[in-house]
Design a protein around this motif. Sequence first.
Motif, mmCIF file in Angstrom:
data_model
loop_
_atom_site.group_PDB
_atom_site.id
_atom_site.type_symbol
_atom_site.label_atom_id
_atom_site.label_comp_id
_atom_site.label_asym_id
_atom_site.label_seq_id
_atom_site.Cartn_x
_atom_site.Cartn_y
_atom_site.Cartn_z
ATOM 1 N N LEU A 189 0.827 -1.208 0.000
ATOM 2 C CA LEU A 189 0.000 0.000 0.000
ATOM 3 C C LEU A 189 0.863 1.259 0.000
ATOM 4 O O LEU A 189 0.538 2.238 -0.664
ATOM 5 C CB LEU A 189 -0.933 -0.001 1.211
ATOM 6 C CG LEU A 189 -2.077 -1.000 1.148
ATOM 7 C CD1 LEU A 189 -2.836 -1.016 2.470
ATOM 8 C CD2 LEU A 189 -3.007 -0.680 -0.003
ATOM 9 N N GLN A 190 1.972 1.226 0.730
ATOM 10 C CA GLN A 190 2.869 2.383 0.762
ATOM 11 C C GLN A 190 3.482 2.621 -0.616
ATOM 12 O O GLN A 190 3.555 3.764 -1.082
ATOM 13 C CB GLN A 190 3.964 2.162 1.795
ATOM 14 C CG GLN A 190 4.903 3.330 1.943
ATOM 15 C CD GLN A 190 5.971 3.068 3.003
ATOM 16 O OE1 GLN A 190 6.004 2.009 3.616
ATOM 17 N NE2 GLN A 190 6.835 4.036 3.201
ATOM 18 N N LEU A 191 3.897 1.558 -1.275
ATOM 19 C CA LEU A 191 4.477 1.689 -2.606
ATOM 20 C C LEU A 191 3.457 2.257 -3.595
ATOM 21 O O LEU A 191 3.766 3.162 -4.374
ATOM 22 C CB LEU A 191 4.978 0.330 -3.099
ATOM 23 C CG LEU A 191 5.496 0.296 -4.537
ATOM 24 C CD1 LEU A 191 6.739 1.159 -4.686
ATOM 25 C CD2 LEU A 191 5.787 -1.128 -4.958
ATOM 26 N N LEU A 192 2.230 1.742 -3.537
ATOM 27 C CA LEU A 192 1.193 2.245 -4.441
ATOM 28 C C LEU A 192 0.903 3.721 -4.186
ATOM 29 O O LEU A 192 0.704 4.497 -5.118
ATOM 30 C CB LEU A 192 -0.086 1.413 -4.298
ATOM 31 C CG LEU A 192 0.009 -0.023 -4.807
ATOM 32 C CD1 LEU A 192 -1.250 -0.789 -4.464
ATOM 33 C CD2 LEU A 192 0.269 -0.050 -6.292
ATOM 34 N N ALA A 193 0.890 4.122 -2.917
ATOM 35 C CA ALA A 193 0.654 5.525 -2.579
ATOM 36 C C ALA A 193 1.790 6.400 -3.105
ATOM 37 O O ALA A 193 1.558 7.497 -3.629
ATOM 38 C CB ALA A 193 0.511 5.684 -1.072
ATOM 39 N N GLU A 194 3.033 5.918 -2.973
ATOM 40 C CA GLU A 194 4.173 6.693 -3.468
ATOM 41 C C GLU A 194 4.129 6.819 -4.990
ATOM 42 O O GLU A 194 4.435 7.884 -5.535
ATOM 43 C CB GLU A 194 5.481 6.036 -3.037
ATOM 44 C CG GLU A 194 5.752 6.172 -1.552
ATOM 45 C CD GLU A 194 6.967 5.377 -1.101
ATOM 46 O OE1 GLU A 194 7.652 4.790 -1.959
ATOM 47 O OE2 GLU A 194 7.221 5.355 0.113
ATOM 48 N N LEU A 195 3.742 5.749 -5.672
ATOM 49 C CA LEU A 195 3.632 5.819 -7.134
ATOM 50 C C LEU A 195 2.559 6.818 -7.559
ATOM 51 O O LEU A 195 2.756 7.591 -8.492
ATOM 52 C CB LEU A 195 3.312 4.435 -7.706
ATOM 53 C CG LEU A 195 4.442 3.416 -7.680
ATOM 54 C CD1 LEU A 195 3.935 2.056 -8.114
ATOM 55 C CD2 LEU A 195 5.576 3.863 -8.568
ATOM 56 N N ALA A 196 1.421 6.796 -6.872
ATOM 57 C CA ALA A 196 0.354 7.740 -7.197
ATOM 58 C C ALA A 196 0.812 9.176 -6.937
ATOM 59 O O ALA A 196 0.528 10.075 -7.732
ATOM 60 C CB ALA A 196 -0.896 7.418 -6.372
#
Length: 56
Positions: free
Chosen positions: A18-25
């Motif tokens: 979830l952290q990685l997806l948030a950073e990508l967004a």
Amino acid sequence: MAWTTPPRLDPERSRRRLQLLAELAGARTVRQRERPQRARSERLRELIATRRRIAG
């Protein structure tokens, strides 16, 4: 054949995902904010390509 639920991911892995997806967004929004002209031209190119497909 019975459907089985997939094994649950461990909480730490889920949190990192979830952290990685948030950073990508977040990176995507920063990139779009810094280059509005590029985003605009990409949308325009997509629109032109779509119209050509429809008209052709």
